[in-house]
Design a protein around this motif. Structure first.
Motif, PDB file in Angstrom:
ATOM      1  N   ASP A  61       0.810  -1.226   0.000  1.00  0.00           N
ATOM      2  CA  ASP A  61       0.000   0.000   0.000  1.00  0.00           C
ATOM      3  C   ASP A  61       0.842   1.274   0.000  1.00  0.00           C
ATOM      4  O   ASP A  61       0.589   2.205   0.762  1.00  0.00           O
ATOM      5  CB  ASP A  61      -0.949   0.025   1.202  1.00  0.00           C
ATOM      6  CG  ASP A  61      -2.083  -0.986   1.075  1.00  0.00           C
ATOM      7  OD1 ASP A  61      -2.370  -1.407  -0.063  1.00  0.00           O
ATOM      8  OD2 ASP A  61      -2.674  -1.346   2.109  1.00  0.00           O
ATOM      9  N   GLY A  62       1.879   1.286  -0.831  1.00  0.00           N
ATOM     10  CA  GLY A  62       2.694   2.486  -0.972  1.00  0.00           C
ATOM     11  C   GLY A  62       3.663   2.744   0.165  1.00  0.00           C
ATOM     12  O   GLY A  62       4.185   3.850   0.296  1.00  0.00           O
ATOM     13  N   THR A  63       3.924   1.732   0.991  1.00  0.00           N
ATOM     14  CA  THR A  63       4.876   1.875   2.084  1.00  0.00           C
ATOM     15  C   THR A  63       5.969   0.817   1.953  1.00  0.00           C
ATOM     16  O   THR A  63       5.683  -0.373   1.877  1.00  0.00           O
ATOM     17  CB  THR A  63       4.186   1.724   3.454  1.00  0.00           C
ATOM     18  OG1 THR A  63       3.180   2.730   3.567  1.00  0.00           O
ATOM     19  CG2 THR A  63       5.174   1.887   4.594  1.00  0.00           C
ATOM     20  N   LEU A  64       7.213   1.272   1.929  1.00  0.00           N
ATOM     21  CA  LEU A  64       8.377   0.390   1.907  1.00  0.00           C
ATOM     22  C   LEU A  64       8.834   0.203   3.344  1.00  0.00           C
ATOM     23  O   LEU A  64       9.100   1.185   4.040  1.00  0.00           O
ATOM     24  CB  LEU A  64       9.506   1.006   1.074  1.00  0.00           C
ATOM     25  CG  LEU A  64      10.842   0.280   1.096  1.00  0.00           C
ATOM     26  CD1 LEU A  64      10.727  -1.069   0.402  1.00  0.00           C
ATOM     27  CD2 LEU A  64      11.915   1.135   0.447  1.00  0.00           C
ATOM     28  N   PHE A  90      15.750  -3.668  14.242  1.00  0.00           N
ATOM     29  CA  PHE A  90      15.753  -2.464  13.416  1.00  0.00           C
ATOM     30  C   PHE A  90      14.443  -2.376  12.662  1.00  0.00           C
ATOM     31  O   PHE A  90      13.930  -3.387  12.174  1.00  0.00           O
ATOM     32  CB  PHE A  90      16.908  -2.505  12.403  1.00  0.00           C
ATOM     33  CG  PHE A  90      18.264  -2.477  13.041  1.00  0.00           C
ATOM     34  CD1 PHE A  90      18.847  -1.277  13.394  1.00  0.00           C
ATOM     35  CD2 PHE A  90      18.961  -3.641  13.279  1.00  0.00           C
ATOM     36  CE1 PHE A  90      20.098  -1.238  13.977  1.00  0.00           C
ATOM     37  CE2 PHE A  90      20.213  -3.620  13.858  1.00  0.00           C
ATOM     38  CZ  PHE A  90      20.784  -2.409  14.208  1.00  0.00           C
ATOM     39  N   SER A  91      13.907  -1.166  12.536  1.00  0.00           N
ATOM     40  CA  SER A  91      12.668  -0.982  11.792  1.00  0.00           C
ATOM     41  C   SER A  91      12.623   0.433  11.232  1.00  0.00           C
ATOM     42  O   SER A  91      12.911   1.401  11.939  1.00  0.00           O
ATOM     43  CB  SER A  91      11.465  -1.224  12.706  1.00  0.00           C
ATOM     44  OG  SER A  91      10.271  -1.054  11.987  1.00  0.00           O
ATOM     45  N   ARG A  92      12.235   0.519   9.951  1.00  0.00           N
ATOM     46  CA  ARG A  92      12.109   1.825   9.291  1.00  0.00           C
ATOM     47  C   ARG A  92      11.102   1.674   8.161  1.00  0.00           C
ATOM     48  O   ARG A  92      11.039   0.637   7.507  1.00  0.00           O
ATOM     49  CB  ARG A  92      13.475   2.234   8.736  1.00  0.00           C
ATOM     50  CG  ARG A  92      13.602   3.659   8.251  1.00  0.00           C
ATOM     51  CD  ARG A  92      14.044   4.586   9.372  1.00  0.00           C
ATOM     52  NE  ARG A  92      14.014   5.969   8.959  1.00  0.00           N
ATOM     53  CZ  ARG A  92      15.065   6.761   8.906  1.00  0.00           C
ATOM     54  NH1 ARG A  92      16.255   6.301   9.227  1.00  0.00           N
ATOM     55  NH2 ARG A  92      14.938   8.014   8.557  1.00  0.00           N
ATOM     56  N   ALA A  93      10.298   2.711   7.913  1.00  0.00           N
ATOM     57  CA  ALA A  93       9.288   2.670   6.849  1.00  0.00           C
ATOM     58  C   ALA A  93       9.310   3.982   6.080  1.00  0.00           C
ATOM     59  O   ALA A  93       9.591   5.043   6.646  1.00  0.00           O
ATOM     60  CB  ALA A  93       7.904   2.415   7.425  1.00  0.00           C
ATOM     61  N   PHE A  94       9.008   3.895   4.780  1.00  0.00           N
ATOM     62  CA  PHE A  94       9.017   5.048   3.888  1.00  0.00           C
ATOM     63  C   PHE A  94       7.784   5.028   3.002  1.00  0.00           C
ATOM     64  O   PHE A  94       7.383   3.965   2.528  1.00  0.00           O
ATOM     65  CB  PHE A  94      10.249   5.024   2.971  1.00  0.00           C
ATOM     66  CG  PHE A  94      11.540   4.927   3.710  1.00  0.00           C
ATOM     67  CD1 PHE A  94      12.182   6.066   4.152  1.00  0.00           C
ATOM     68  CD2 PHE A  94      12.121   3.700   3.974  1.00  0.00           C
ATOM     69  CE1 PHE A  94      13.379   5.995   4.839  1.00  0.00           C
ATOM     70  CE2 PHE A  94      13.315   3.610   4.655  1.00  0.00           C
ATOM     71  CZ  PHE A  94      13.944   4.763   5.095  1.00  0.00           C
ATOM     72  N   ALA A  95       7.211   6.184   2.762  1.00  0.00           N
ATOM     73  CA  ALA A  95       6.110   6.304   1.803  1.00  0.00           C
ATOM     74  C   ALA A  95       6.719   6.324   0.407  1.00  0.00           C
ATOM     75  O   ALA A  95       7.723   6.992   0.173  1.00  0.00           O
ATOM     76  CB  ALA A  95       5.327   7.577   2.057  1.00  0.00           C
ATOM     77  N   ASP A  99       4.898   7.488  -8.571  1.00  0.00           N
ATOM     78  CA  ASP A  99       5.841   7.618  -9.692  1.00  0.00           C
ATOM     79  C   ASP A  99       6.852   6.477  -9.751  1.00  0.00           C
ATOM     80  O   ASP A  99       7.581   6.350 -10.730  1.00  0.00           O
ATOM     81  CB  ASP A  99       6.625   8.933  -9.582  1.00  0.00           C
ATOM     82  CG  ASP A  99       5.761  10.146  -9.866  1.00  0.00           C
ATOM     83  OD1 ASP A  99       4.646   9.972 -10.385  1.00  0.00           O
ATOM     84  OD2 ASP A  99       6.215  11.265  -9.562  1.00  0.00           O
ATOM     85  N   PHE A 100       6.890   5.644  -8.711  1.00  0.00           N
ATOM     86  CA  PHE A 100       7.880   4.573  -8.653  1.00  0.00           C
ATOM     87  C   PHE A 100       7.226   3.215  -8.856  1.00  0.00           C
ATOM     88  O   PHE A 100       6.090   2.990  -8.466  1.00  0.00           O
ATOM     89  CB  PHE A 100       8.627   4.625  -7.317  1.00  0.00           C
ATOM     90  CG  PHE A 100       9.422   5.884  -7.164  1.00  0.00           C
ATOM     91  CD1 PHE A 100      10.679   5.991  -7.719  1.00  0.00           C
ATOM     92  CD2 PHE A 100       8.899   6.975  -6.503  1.00  0.00           C
ATOM     93  CE1 PHE A 100      11.414   7.158  -7.602  1.00  0.00           C
ATOM     94  CE2 PHE A 100       9.620   8.154  -6.376  1.00  0.00           C
ATOM     95  CZ  PHE A 100      10.884   8.240  -6.936  1.00  0.00           C
ATOM     96  N   ASP A 101       7.981   2.308  -9.464  1.00  0.00           N
ATOM     97  CA  ASP A 101       7.492   0.973  -9.803  1.00  0.00           C
ATOM     98  C   ASP A 101       7.843  -0.004  -8.683  1.00  0.00           C
ATOM     99  O   ASP A 101       8.946  -0.553  -8.647  1.00  0.00           O
ATOM    100  CB  ASP A 101       8.111   0.524 -11.128  1.00  0.00           C
ATOM    101  CG  ASP A 101       7.520  -0.760 -11.645  1.00  0.00           C
ATOM    102  OD1 ASP A 101       6.721  -1.392 -10.927  1.00  0.00           O
ATOM    103  OD2 ASP A 101       7.867  -1.147 -12.778  1.00  0.00           O
ATOM    104  N   THR A 102       6.919  -0.204  -7.763  1.00  0.00           N
ATOM    105  CA  THR A 102       7.193  -1.058  -6.606  1.00  0.00           C
ATOM    106  C   THR A 102       7.322  -2.534  -6.965  1.00  0.00           C
ATOM    107  O   THR A 102       7.849  -3.310  -6.182  1.00  0.00           O
ATOM    108  CB  THR A 102       6.101  -0.887  -5.534  1.00  0.00           C
ATOM    109  OG1 THR A 102       4.825  -1.189  -6.103  1.00  0.00           O
ATOM    110  CG2 THR A 102       6.103   0.526  -4.974  1.00  0.00           C
TER     111      THR A 102
END
Length: 134
Positions: A61-64, A90-95, A99-102
């Protein structure tokens, strides 16, 4: 005031932490470097001590999301006197922009550094438009 560091021995009578306590252990936000160019975005994340089998990189859903658990091996002939984080998580998330091909994300772990490349969609890449005269 004393300049000496004082270490105390763990109480051997104290019970081992429960699964609930282990689940509540500290989560560390790994430092990252993010670079963007015409082809996409590259994320470099420092994950010291994280083995490939303890690493999970996913997109939904658009979150890496990047999650991993490090293990700090202790030789059997040594007794641990003090640990701040025995098994850091360790944990990190990015929107991720549309425009990017997931579906074409790639990731590589080498010497505790994770490289994630998120390619730009072909239609979102910059392109030169020819202009005709007349």
């Amino acid at each position: 005031m004393s300049n000496a560091n004082q270490l105390t021995q763990a109480n051997p009578q104290q019970p081992a932490p429960s699964q609930e306590a282990a689940a509540r252990r500290a989560t560390v936000t790994p430092p990252v470097d993010i670079y963007e160019d015409a082809l996409g975005v590259t994320v470099w994340a420092d994950l010291p001590g994280v083995a490939l089998e303890n690493l999970e990189v996913k997109v939904h859903d658009g979150t890496l999301s990047i999650e991993g658990e490090a293990s700090v091996p202790v030789p059997p002939n040594l007794r641990v006197q003090y640990l701040e984080l025995q098994q850091p998580r360790f944990s990190r998330a990015f929107a991720v922009s549309p425009d990017f091909d997931t579906s074409r994300i790639s990731a590589n772990l080498h010497d505790g550094v994770l490289k994630v490349f998120v390619p730009r969609r072909e239609e979102a890449r910059p392109r030169r438009i020819e202009v005709s005269a007349g």
